[in-house]
Design an enzyme around this catalytic site. Structure first.
Site, PDB file in Angstrom:
ATOM      1  CB  ILE A  68      -0.927   0.027   1.240  1.00 19.67           C
ATOM      2  CG1 ILE A  68      -1.868  -1.171   1.225  1.00 19.67           C
ATOM      3  CG2 ILE A  68      -1.741   1.309   1.294  1.00 19.67           C
ATOM      4  CD1 ILE A  68      -2.043  -1.803   2.571  1.00 19.67           C
ATOM      5  CG  HIS A  69       2.636   3.015  -3.313  1.00 15.40           C
ATOM      6  ND1 HIS A  69       2.133   1.912  -3.970  1.00 15.40           N
ATOM      7  CD2 HIS A  69       2.852   3.961  -4.260  1.00 15.40           C
ATOM      8  CE1 HIS A  69       2.054   2.189  -5.256  1.00 15.40           C
ATOM      9  NE2 HIS A  69       2.487   3.407  -5.463  1.00 15.40           N
ATOM     10  NE  ARG A  70      -1.302   3.767  -7.194  1.00 13.25           N
ATOM     11  CZ  ARG A  70      -0.822   4.072  -8.381  1.00 13.25           C
ATOM     12  NH1 ARG A  70      -0.522   5.334  -8.654  1.00 13.25           N
ATOM     13  NH2 ARG A  70      -0.629   3.163  -9.294  1.00 13.25           N
TER      14      ARG A  70
END
Length: 361
Positions: A202-204
């Protein structure tokens, strides 16, 4: 001149650079430093046999505007010194946009690898980067048929569009023997059993910068880990920082690890029951391996994975995420439409033709 700055770009550039070298085209590699620590940058150069960049601008992290501005300023300086015939940019990051704008303002032709992708969500910084880059590019290397349709609908000249397939499929096929060989060692180190665990990334910004969304995702991962199967979460540095700022540490059921190299991530993907991600690249890579994907967004720039039944969109809805994880099992047929694994060769051929004054494509 090739402009890179983030993990997915290192993978694509490794394939294209090798193909260009085989056609005796000189290349200057510029690393903006957008991703800069060992696990996010140097390790990828080592594993992918990518030569050290001639320039490392060490831009580092900052707001989108500040980071893009610094990239544009410093890349322009390098371009003015090196005077390249063409600039190649990859994907949809701030390094992509900064490199493309600097080249366009200097009247240097731009080639965009992975052109034409659209999520149709302009709140995503990546969507703006894609749109602007495509409209200042001279050669647009589209990985899929849907990408071609997007470019045509926006009025891009047909002569600029070249369908190549996906460069990341080239990488999966090229390095598959290596990550399959490493599977036993990695599974033993992390105490994993094949097809009995989930992988999460998860990075957005839409997920990490929204406390409600991030809380829902953390809670969903916890529930999956406690009730269905172990979850291995490779935590992006920026995501880890957000978790600390928001005091979101979950129950401890999820195995949170630092980012891993390309080979380790592919090894984890190939053995997983399913993948939970908001990454465009991971969506594709999981699909290439026939691994079900749960995308923690409301849209995707890779509709082929949805059509093929490899991917389901849940957004940050805790209940939807958990239900999708419970339903995910078994290997799937990899989706068609991503080419035959020789995208980098086709890109190098097109650039060679362009350089010789021939019609590319």
């Amino acid at each position: 001149m090739s402009i890179v700055g983030a993990r997915p770009q290192f993978i694509k550039a490794a394939m294209v650079s090798a193909a260009l070298a085989g056609r005796e085209i000189g290349e200057v590699m510029v690393h903006t430093g957008q991703h800069y620590d060992y696990g996010m940058s140097k390790l990828f150069f080592e594993q992918l046999e990518l030569a050290e960049p001639r320039y490392n601008l060490e831009i580092g992290s900052s707001s989108h505007g500040a980071q893009t501005g610094r990239i544009l300023e410093q890349v322009e300086r390098v371009m003015m010194s090196e005077e390249p015939d063409m600039v190649i940019v990859y994907g949809d990051t701030n390094s992509t946009l900064g490199g493309a704008l600097a080249a366009a303002k200097l009247h240097i032709p731009v080639a965009h690898v992975e052109a034409g992708l659209r999520s149709f969500n302009r709140r995503m910084p990546e969507e703006i980067n894609r749109l602007v880059t495509d409209h200042v590019s001279e050669l647009l290397f589209a990985p899929t048929g849907s990408a071609v349709m997007n470019l045509r609908s926006e009025g891009i000249a047909e002569s600029k569009i070249i369908v190549t397939g996906d460069v990341m499929l080239d990488a999966v096929r090229r390095f598959e023997p290596l990550f399959l060989r490493e599977r036993g060692r990695l599974f033993q180190m992390l105490d994993l059993t094949e097809r009995c665990y989930f992988v999460a990334t998860i990075h957005r910004a839409e997920n990490t910068d929204d406390p409600l969304r991030l809380r829902a995702i953390v809670d969903a991962l916890d529930e999956i880990a406690m009730k269905i199967a172990p979850v291995v979460w490779a935590v992006h540095p920026r995501t880890r920082k957000r978790l600390e700022e928001m005091s979101l540490d979950g129950t401890g059921a999820v195995r949170m690890i630092d980012p891993v190299g390309y080979l380790e991530m592919q090894t984890l993907l190939t053995g997983a029951r399913a993948v939970l991600t908001d990454s465009g690249g991971v969506q594709k890579e999981a699909a290439f391996h026939g691994v079900p994907t749960i995308t923690l967004r409301e849209e995707t720039e890779w509709p082929e994975t949805i059509t093929a039944g490899c991917n389901v969109l849940t957004g940050a809805d805790r209940e939807k995420i958990v239900l999708a994880a419970a339903d995910a099992s078994g290997r799937l047929t990899p989706p068609a439409g991503f080419g035959g694994g020789n995208a980098s060769g086709m890109i190098a051929d097109a650039i060679t033709a362009w350089k010789c004054g021939e019609e590319p494509g």
